[in-house]
Design a protein around this motif. Structure first.
Motif, short mmCIF file in Angstrom:
data_model
loop_
_atom_site.label_atom_id
_atom_site.label_comp_id
_atom_site.label_asym_id
_atom_site.label_seq_id
_atom_site.Cartn_x
_atom_site.Cartn_y
_atom_site.Cartn_z
N PRO A 187 0.80 -1.23 0.00
CA PRO A 187 0.00 0.00 0.00
C PRO A 187 0.84 1.28 0.00
O PRO A 187 1.92 1.33 0.59
CB PRO A 187 -0.82 -0.09 1.30
CG PRO A 187 -0.27 -1.22 2.07
CD PRO A 187 0.65 -2.02 1.22
N HIS A 188 0.31 2.28 -0.69
CA HIS A 188 0.94 3.60 -0.67
C HIS A 188 -0.12 4.67 -0.44
O HIS A 188 -1.32 4.41 -0.58
CB HIS A 188 1.72 3.86 -1.96
CG HIS A 188 0.90 3.86 -3.22
ND1 HIS A 188 -0.04 4.81 -3.50
CD2 HIS A 188 0.88 2.99 -4.27
CE1 HIS A 188 -0.59 4.56 -4.68
NE2 HIS A 188 -0.07 3.45 -5.15
N ASP A 189 0.32 5.87 -0.07
CA ASP A 189 -0.64 6.95 0.18
C ASP A 189 -1.05 7.58 -1.16
O ASP A 189 -0.65 7.12 -2.23
CB ASP A 189 -0.07 7.98 1.16
CG ASP A 189 1.10 8.77 0.58
OD1 ASP A 189 1.37 8.67 -0.63
OD2 ASP A 189 1.75 9.49 1.37
N GLU A 190 -1.86 8.65 -1.06
CA GLU A 190 -2.41 9.23 -2.30
C GLU A 190 -1.33 9.83 -3.22
O GLU A 190 -1.56 10.04 -4.40
CB GLU A 190 -3.52 10.25 -1.97
CG GLU A 190 -3.08 11.48 -1.19
CD GLU A 190 -3.01 11.22 0.32
OE1 GLU A 190 -2.76 12.21 1.03
OE2 GLU A 190 -3.20 10.08 0.77
N GLU A 191 -0.14 10.04 -2.66
CA GLU A 191 0.93 10.58 -3.50
C GLU A 191 1.95 9.53 -3.92
O GLU A 191 2.93 9.85 -4.59
CB GLU A 191 1.66 11.71 -2.75
CG GLU A 191 0.80 12.94 -2.53
CD GLU A 191 1.56 14.00 -1.76
OE1 GLU A 191 2.24 14.80 -2.40
OE2 GLU A 191 1.47 14.00 -0.52
N GLY A 192 1.73 8.29 -3.50
CA GLY A 192 2.61 7.21 -3.95
C GLY A 192 3.72 6.83 -2.98
O GLY A 192 4.56 5.99 -3.30
N TYR A 193 3.73 7.44 -1.80
CA TYR A 193 4.74 7.07 -0.78
C TYR A 193 4.23 5.83 -0.06
O TYR A 193 3.08 5.79 0.38
CB TYR A 193 4.94 8.20 0.24
CG TYR A 193 5.55 9.45 -0.36
CD1 TYR A 193 6.93 9.66 -0.30
CD2 TYR A 193 4.76 10.41 -0.99
CE1 TYR A 193 7.49 10.80 -0.86
CE2 TYR A 193 5.32 11.54 -1.56
CZ TYR A 193 6.69 11.73 -1.49
OH TYR A 193 7.24 12.85 -2.04
N ILE A 194 5.10 4.81 0.06
CA ILE A 194 4.64 3.59 0.74
C ILE A 194 4.38 3.91 2.22
O ILE A 194 5.07 4.74 2.82
CB ILE A 194 5.61 2.39 0.59
CG1 ILE A 194 7.02 2.71 1.12
CG2 ILE A 194 5.65 1.92 -0.84
CD1 ILE A 194 7.91 1.47 1.23
#
Lengths: 111, 152, 100
Positions: free
Chosen positions: A12-19
């Motif tokens: 999973p990652h956040d809405e900006e693509g950071y895991i």
């Protein structure tokens, strides 16, 4: 919220693509995230990514861009410790993009 | 700080157009993990460092506990942010004032605190200690010299 | 400098720490639970008395009233201000330090 899929496993990652879980990082995942960012990982990219991971390991933060530039200048020399070089490697912002690939949170002080 | 807006900026009155550097003091008076204050303060300091002001940090009362060595938060499941104080030098935050009386009241000495250093650009990058232990009276003076005080 | 204190002196050492760092000519404004520090006949009042000549003491009226505290119970020399007075105090001083 979304997820990278690596060998059939969802990371999973956040809405900006950071895991979201730093423990999920691997070199394979880094290559995958980089591809998502249209970056082909070279030795030069790895050098910066590894540097960021070491910095995080030591200080528990992802450095702001000017701190990154200064620190790289100190350890890798001024040919690499400058904005131009780092932006060529990571066109959408060295701190943001390289941190994302390195599996770190967004740099503190980065908005 | 609301009062900042109406202070006149020195708009190159001397022909230089130089930015006004203000003295900012972050006052830390809480222990690290019981409340969010310490971590919030540290994050604000790191973010605020981008504005290149004259920044100092003050540690007094329970705030001195933020700088103690050997913090290990594995057992309580929260992030150990004590190593981050050591990065402050990279952000050009090099003045960490610690109140001597606050240490003494808690049975602590400077030896119980982490070693935090910075590299002095003006002195051939010599490594120097960032922590400066000061008396309560000196701390009061330091507070009186500031343009802006942010408390946590 | 203007100092504000918003904690009860019976719960934390915030007021005490403020008094120890305030310098002659400074103002101290007690707000929220800090107003309990303005009452006479308490163990804390003894900390305030010795500083009365050097510091100007204020207390926020609405916070006193909310807690059912009458002005007659204030340590002599405390001035009661309303929200407008609070704003005036902030404006009169170059720097405000909030003791939390």
């Amino acid at each position: 919220m979304g997820a990278y899929v690596l060998n059939g496993v969802e990371i999973p990652h956040d809405e900006e693509g950071y895991i979201t879980d730093l423990g999920n990082w691997s070199k394979e995942l880094a290559v995958l995230i980089a591809k998502d960012e249209n970056i082909e990982m070279t030795d030069e990219h790895w050098e910066v990514v590894n540097f960021l991971r070491e910095y995080y390991e030591e200080y528990q933060i992802a450095p702001a861009i000017r701190v990154l530039v200064k620190a790289i200048k100190k350890s890798l020399g001024k040919e690499k410790g400058n904005n131009k070089y780092l932006y060529e490697l990571f066109p959408y912002g060295p701190a943001k993009q390289a941190c994302k690939i390195a599996g770190l949170p967004k740099p503190t002080g980065c908005v | 700080m609301a009062s900042e807006a109406d202070k006149p900026e020195a708009e190159g009155a001397e022909g230089g157009g130089a930015e006004v550097t203000k003295k900012f003091l972050y006052v830390n008076r809480k222990a690290p993990y019981g409340t969010i204050y310490a971590l919030e303060s540290l994050e604000v300091v790191l973010i605020g460092a981008a504005f290149e002001q004259d920044v100092s940090l003050a540690f007094l009362d329970d705030g001195v506990y933020q700088l103690t060595k050997n913090q290990d938060t594995k057992g309580i499941g929260v992030k150990n942010f004590s190593p981050t104080y050591k990065a402050l030098g990279d952000y050009e935050v090099t003045k960490l004032y610690v109140e001597k009386e606050s240490l003494a009241e808690r049975g602590l000495t400077e030896a119980d605190l982490m070693e935090i250093t910075y590299e002095d650009e003006d002195d051939d990058w010599a490594e120097k200690p960032s922590i400066r232990v000061v008396s309560r009276e000196e701390m009061a003076e330091i507070m009186a010299e500031q343009d802006v005080i942010l408390s946590f | 400098m203007l100092h504000t204190v918003n904690k009860s002196p019976f719960e934390t050492s915030t007021l005490l720490s403020c008094l120890r760092h305030a310098r002659e000519g400074d103002a101290v404004l007690l707000i929220e639970d800090g107003v309990y520090g303005a009452l006479k006949g308490t163990t804390v009042a003894g900390e305030i008395w010795p500083r009365k000549g050097q510091l100007a003491f204020y207390v926020l009226g609405p916070d006193l009233e909310a807690r059912g505290l009458d002005k007659s119970r204030l340590i002599d020399g405390f001035k009661v201000v309303d929200y407008g007075g609070f704003v005036d105090l902030v404006a009169e001083h170059d720097v405000t330090q909030s003791w939390l």
